[in-house]
Motif scaffolding. Structure first.
Motif, PDB file in Angstrom:
ATOM      1  N   SER A 198      16.268  12.068  -2.663  1.00  0.00           N
ATOM      2  CA  SER A 198      16.389  12.519  -1.403  1.00  0.00           C
ATOM      3  C   SER A 198      14.483  13.079  -0.673  1.00  0.00           C
ATOM      4  O   SER A 198      14.766  14.215  -2.365  1.00  0.00           O
ATOM      5  N   ASN A 199      14.536  13.209  -0.446  1.00  0.00           N
ATOM      6  CA  ASN A 199      13.685  14.084  -0.237  1.00  0.00           C
ATOM      7  C   ASN A 199      13.522  14.360   1.572  1.00  0.00           C
ATOM      8  O   ASN A 199      13.913  13.497   1.946  1.00  0.00           O
ATOM      9  N   PRO A 200      14.008  15.359   1.449  1.00  0.00           N
ATOM     10  CA  PRO A 200      13.473  16.653   1.163  1.00  0.00           C
ATOM     11  C   PRO A 200      14.327  17.562   0.289  1.00  0.00           C
ATOM     12  O   PRO A 200      14.301  18.713  -0.404  1.00  0.00           O
TER      13      PRO A 200
ATOM     14  N   SER B  35       1.151  -0.769   0.231  1.00  0.00           N
ATOM     15  CA  SER B  35      -0.070   0.050  -0.128  1.00  0.00           C
ATOM     16  C   SER B  35       1.031   1.420  -0.074  1.00  0.00           C
ATOM     17  O   SER B  35       0.689   1.599   1.091  1.00  0.00           O
ATOM     18  N   GLY B  36       1.263   1.625  -1.310  1.00  0.00           N
ATOM     19  CA  GLY B  36       2.388   2.463  -1.101  1.00  0.00           C
ATOM     20  C   GLY B  36       3.704   2.333  -0.879  1.00  0.00           C
ATOM     21  O   GLY B  36       3.714   0.840  -0.558  1.00  0.00           O
ATOM     22  N   SER B  37       4.994   3.478  -0.870  1.00  0.00           N
ATOM     23  CA  SER B  37       5.922   3.036  -0.242  1.00  0.00           C
ATOM     24  C   SER B  37       5.833   2.824   0.944  1.00  0.00           C
ATOM     25  O   SER B  37       6.575   2.278   2.129  1.00  0.00           O
TER      26      SER B  37
ATOM     27  N   PHE C 260      11.564  15.987  -6.806  1.00  0.00           N
ATOM     28  CA  PHE C 260      10.423  17.428  -7.213  1.00  0.00           C
ATOM     29  C   PHE C 260      10.647  18.289  -6.250  1.00  0.00           C
ATOM     30  O   PHE C 260      10.113  19.113  -5.870  1.00  0.00           O
ATOM     31  N   TYR C 261      11.798  18.392  -5.324  1.00  0.00           N
ATOM     32  CA  TYR C 261      12.346  19.150  -4.263  1.00  0.00           C
ATOM     33  C   TYR C 261      13.560  19.865  -4.592  1.00  0.00           C
ATOM     34  O   TYR C 261      14.430  19.589  -5.096  1.00  0.00           O
ATOM     35  N   ILE C 262      13.192  21.490  -4.042  1.00  0.00           N
ATOM     36  CA  ILE C 262      14.542  21.649  -3.637  1.00  0.00           C
ATOM     37  C   ILE C 262      14.716  22.285  -2.439  1.00  0.00           C
ATOM     38  O   ILE C 262      13.845  22.805  -1.638  1.00  0.00           O
TER      39      ILE C 262
HETATM   40  C1  LIG Z   1      10.818   9.548   0.135  1.00  0.00           C
HETATM   41  C2  LIG Z   1       9.682   8.631   0.902  1.00  0.00           C
HETATM   42  N1  LIG Z   1       9.538   7.569   0.517  1.00  0.00           N
HETATM   43  C3  LIG Z   1       8.067   6.878   1.230  1.00  0.00           C
HETATM   44  C4  LIG Z   1       7.238   8.381   0.680  1.00  0.00           C
HETATM   45  C5  LIG Z   1       5.890   7.695   0.522  1.00  0.00           C
HETATM   46  O1  LIG Z   1       5.108   7.530  -0.718  1.00  0.00           O
HETATM   47  P1  LIG Z   1       3.761   6.503  -0.933  1.00  0.00           P
HETATM   48  O2  LIG Z   1       3.433   5.800   0.620  1.00  0.00           O
HETATM   49  O3  LIG Z   1       2.784   7.495  -1.280  1.00  0.00           O
HETATM   50  O4  LIG Z   1       4.372   5.310  -2.017  1.00  0.00           O
HETATM   51  C6  LIG Z   1       7.511   9.214   0.363  1.00  0.00           C
HETATM   52  C7  LIG Z   1       6.062  10.002   0.015  1.00  0.00           C
HETATM   53  O5  LIG Z   1       6.319  11.431  -0.060  1.00  0.00           O
HETATM   54  C8  LIG Z   1       8.369  10.075   0.473  1.00  0.00           C
HETATM   55  O6  LIG Z   1       9.300  10.727  -0.103  1.00  0.00           O
END
Ligand SMILES: Cc1ncc(COP(=O)(O)O)c(C=O)c1O
Length: 395
Positions: A183-185, A107-109, A328-330
């Motif tokens: 990476s996020n952010p 269910s999503g990552s 898609f982050y800065i």
């Molecule tokens: C680094 C990262 N991992 C995991 C997720 C979770 O995403 P999702 O559950 O929609 O796949 C996000 C969502 O922004 C993310 O930025």
């Protein structure tokens, strides 16, 4: 008449909740929606999702499934057909041959990360991760009774962990290391040779490496390498959310080291039985040439958006020492304007109608000096955001 009362004695909050923080991005998004409902136009650079619709072939596959098939439980690790598509994706995209049995649809990552932590962690076990990083990571760990051990990272390492940092911060409680590339952010990647070195350190210490590849497909000018190209004992996490523009369908996947497959399956069976069948049937159309040409076109547009916003923010006085090459982050240092990025974000939203995320969401290290801009918006919208920022910063 006696009304039943909600007595405080009946409210029992688990201890772990005290360590699970709010997601400020969501609070800001909610406030942005409120302002829009009052008729104000908000430039939304806070939310981490593509503004493109789900590609039509995926939508059509969902409609077809709803019309012509029964929507049922699927196997807990995902439908056989979708796992086969993913198996083929690793072969064609990365040249990696995997047994289908090691691929789990989730269910999503988010679901994949939760299962991973559930399978790996005993109470008090520590997971090393960069600060800043995706906020939910530390909470997935806490929810499964582990402890996130955050390692401050800066521009000199591209805001990523390195083998040296992993070695230096390893303790007797460490069981896993978690990275996201891109990476996020920060939108930065770990070069493949560095990732190999991190893997070697983790292996030498008897731990497990978790690599979040959710922003694969969203790298600009090159394709990212998967950790699976050099290792089969890593947990690799991915999702249909970002590259395939399917955030709301809640579908992701993971590649599991063989020894953990049965454990992950057992958890998935018990925690949620199966993932959305209709989403899985829709995702069967994700790897068709039609869909891939749409998402590649989107990728090109994301690159144009980054290429507009990055120099524009630098011109305004934000310090962005590392060029983000993906996602898609800065991630921008805003200390030329404020020492309180949290207050800055709320004030910016109220006074200028521009929503960006405060550094505090992503950790503690120099969080008050940073904000995250999310750029899945058309260039004219981003231009309007920059114009408003300029006026706001002039005071
Ligand atoms: C680094 C990262 N991992 C995991 C997720 C979770 O995403 P999702 O559950 O929609 O796949 C996000 C969502 O922004 C993310 O930025």
């Amino acid at each position: 008449m006696n009304q039943p009362k909600d007595s405080p004695a009946t409210v029992r909050i688990a201890e772990r909740l005290a360590e699970i923080e709010k997601f400020h991005v969501v609070t800001l998004v909610t406030r942005a929606f409120e302002l829009e409902a009052q008729g104000k136009r908000v430039i939304n650079m806070v939310i981490g999702e593509p503004d493109f619709p789900t590609p039509q072939p995926i939508v059509d596959a969902a409609i077809d499934a709803l019309r012509h098939r029964q929507i049922r439980y699927t196997p807990s690790l995902g439908s056989d057909e979708l796992r086969a598509k993913l198996q083929n994706w690793y072969h064609t995209r990365y040249g990696v041959d995997l047994p289908k049995s090691r691929i789990a649809v989730t269910s999503g990552s988010s679901g994949a990360l939760l299962l991973t932590m559930g399978a790996l962690l005993s109470p008090g076990d520590e997971v090393l991760m960069a600060d800043p990083s995706y906020p939910c990571n530390r909470h997935f760990v806490r929810a499964m009774e582990g402890k996130a051990a955050t390692v401050p990272v800066d521009a000199d390492t591209g805001y990523q962990l390195t083998a040296e940092l992993v070695e230096k911060n390893w303790t007797s409680r460490t069981v896993a290391v978690m990275v996201a590339t891109p990476s996020n952010p920060t939108g930065t990647l770990i070069p493949i040779d560095q990732l190999k070195e991190i893997h070697a350190v983790v292996q030498r210490n008897g731990g497990v490496l978790i690599v979040d590849e959710i922003y694969h497909g969203l790298t600009y000018g090159f394709d990212a390498h998967s950790a699976l190209e050099f290792a089969d004992d890593v947990f690799v996490i991915n999702s249909f959310s970002k590259y395939f523009c399917m955030t709301g369908w809640r579908l992701g996947w993971m590649v599991i080291p063989q020894a953990y497959v049965g454990h992950i399956e057992k958890l998935a069976q018990n925690l949620y039985i199966s993932n959305s069948d209709v989403a899985q049937q829709a995702a069967m159309a994700a790897f068709t040439p039609e869909t891939l040409s749409i998402v590649e076109e989107n990728r090109h547009k994301f690159q144009q958006q980054r290429d507009y916003l990055l120099p524009a923010l630098r011109d305004l006085g934000f310090d962005i020492p590392v060029e983000p090459q993906g996602a898609f982050y800065i991630y921008a240092n805003c200390s030329a304007f404020t020492q309180d990025s949290y207050g800055f974000c709320y004030d910016l939203l109220e006074k200028a109608g521009v929503a960006v995320a405060p550094g505090i969401d992503f950790g503690e290290h120099r969080a008050a000096e940073h904000v995250r801009f999310s750029y899945p918006q058309s260039v004219p919208v981003l231009e309007e955001g920059v114009r408003r920022l300029r006026n706001y910063l002039k005071g």
